[in-house]
Design a protein around this motif. Structure first.
Motif, PDB file in Angstrom:
ATOM      1  N   TYR A 119       0.821  -1.212   0.000  1.00  0.00           N
ATOM      2  CA  TYR A 119       0.000   0.000   0.000  1.00  0.00           C
ATOM      3  C   TYR A 119       0.859   1.268   0.000  1.00  0.00           C
ATOM      4  N   PHE A 120       1.816   1.351   0.910  1.00  0.00           N
ATOM      5  CA  PHE A 120       2.572   2.599   1.055  1.00  0.00           C
ATOM      6  C   PHE A 120       3.683   2.758   0.019  1.00  0.00           C
ATOM      7  N   CYS A 121       4.152   1.669  -0.565  1.00  0.00           N
ATOM      8  CA  CYS A 121       5.199   1.784  -1.587  1.00  0.00           C
ATOM      9  C   CYS A 121       4.623   1.869  -2.998  1.00  0.00           C
ATOM     10  N   TRP A 122       3.460   1.274  -3.209  1.00  0.00           N
ATOM     11  CA  TRP A 122       2.862   1.280  -4.544  1.00  0.00           C
ATOM     12  C   TRP A 122       1.719   2.274  -4.682  1.00  0.00           C
ATOM     13  N   TRP A 123       0.802   2.318  -3.727  1.00  0.00           N
ATOM     14  CA  TRP A 123      -0.413   3.097  -3.927  1.00  0.00           C
ATOM     15  C   TRP A 123      -0.277   4.554  -3.498  1.00  0.00           C
ATOM     16  N   VAL A 124       0.244   4.794  -2.300  1.00  0.00           N
ATOM     17  CA  VAL A 124       0.363   6.172  -1.801  1.00  0.00           C
ATOM     18  C   VAL A 124       1.389   6.917  -2.655  1.00  0.00           C
TER      19      VAL A 124
END
Length: 279
Positions: A119-124
């Protein structure tokens, strides 16, 4: 104190036919690397092309995979269990008395905690820019960003990849945290940050005293330590010489986790993550 942790065994060129196939920067590749180095297992690294994984790897076409003692292992946990059973290292990755707790924490970190990496490396957007976007653009250097980005999008379908990792995280963590559909509501990232902080506090609680060196209370690092270390590096570190960047560099400042942070710093010193110069 944690500053007295033993250094990992240096890498050996005498590979005995053991080959680790991985993407440079992969958290599960890092998990395997540090465990192999810690136990002194001879091996070489074969870097995999992210666009050629289906042709370069055996099913399920994921990294890491390893040829070890003549067998093909296709999962990082299988790699650690095999080297623990078949290689005479200085200590056991799955010590008998704590085996159940080690395996449970290894599985949790590799599944649930890893979803926060997705989530935090790809989406945000901020995390993506610090990590994968930067590394993708490096592949197209010396093209200027104005040209490299369209080329990267055409060759890798980056938008679809980012959405797929958010979906994978939702499938594990649930719709209460990650909403259905392709668009994230305004409060989703805040919910995910709060949830990740809660997970960090639960890990902090596993350290009963300041003197406890390892996450399961063992005398030496276990598979749980190496898994958790590799996952956390993607959130707060640089994943060794891969220079992947941190997806959630704010994490330590927003949590009360001095024992966990001291453990992480000690692991970083004793078990450096080295992908390169092992070909």
């Amino acid at each position: 104190s944690r500053s007295c942790l033993p250094m990992a065994t240096p890498y050996s060129q005498e590979d005995e036919g053991n080959v680790l196939y991985t993407l440079v920067g992969s958290q599960f590749g890092a998990k395997a690397l540090v465990a192999l180095d810690a136990l002194g297992v001879p091996y070489v690294v074969q870097e995999v092309d992210i666009s050629e994984m289906k042709t370069q790897l055996e099913p399920p076409h994921t990294v890491p995979q390893m040829r070890f003692n003549g067998k093909l292992l296709t999962d990082s946990s299988d790699i650690l269990k095999a080297i623990d059973a078949e290689h005479e290292g200085a200590y056991k990755l799955y010590p008998e008395e704590q085996k159940k707790s080690v395996e449970e924490l290894e599985a949790w970190a590799g599944n649930e905690l890893n979803m926060y990496v997705f989530y935090f490396c790809w989406w945000v957007q901020e995390g993506f820019q610090r990590t994968y976007r930067r590394k993708i653009l490096e592949q197209f250097w010396p093209l200027p960003t104005i040209l490299a980005l369209p080329v990267a999008h055409m060759s890798m379908d980056i938008g679809r990849m980012r959405g797929s990792y958010r979906k994978k995280a939702r499938n594990v963590l649930g719709e209460a945290l990650i909403a259905p559909g392709r668009e994230a509501p305004a409060d989703e990232e805040g919910k995910m940050r709060a949830s990740l902080i809660e997970q960090i506090h639960s890990l902090e609680a596993r350290f009963a005293t300041d003197d406890q060196k390892y996450i399961c209370g063992t005398a030496s690092p276990t598979a749980a330590d190496f898994t958790l270390y590799a996952i956390l590096e993607r959130l707060v570190g640089n994943t060794g010489d891969s220079d992947m960047g941190a997806g959630a560099p704010w994490l330590w400042n927003e949590t009360q986790s001095p024992r966990l942070q001291a453990w992480h710093a000690a692991m970083l010193e004793a078990h450096p993550i080295v992908f390169k110069s092992k070909a």
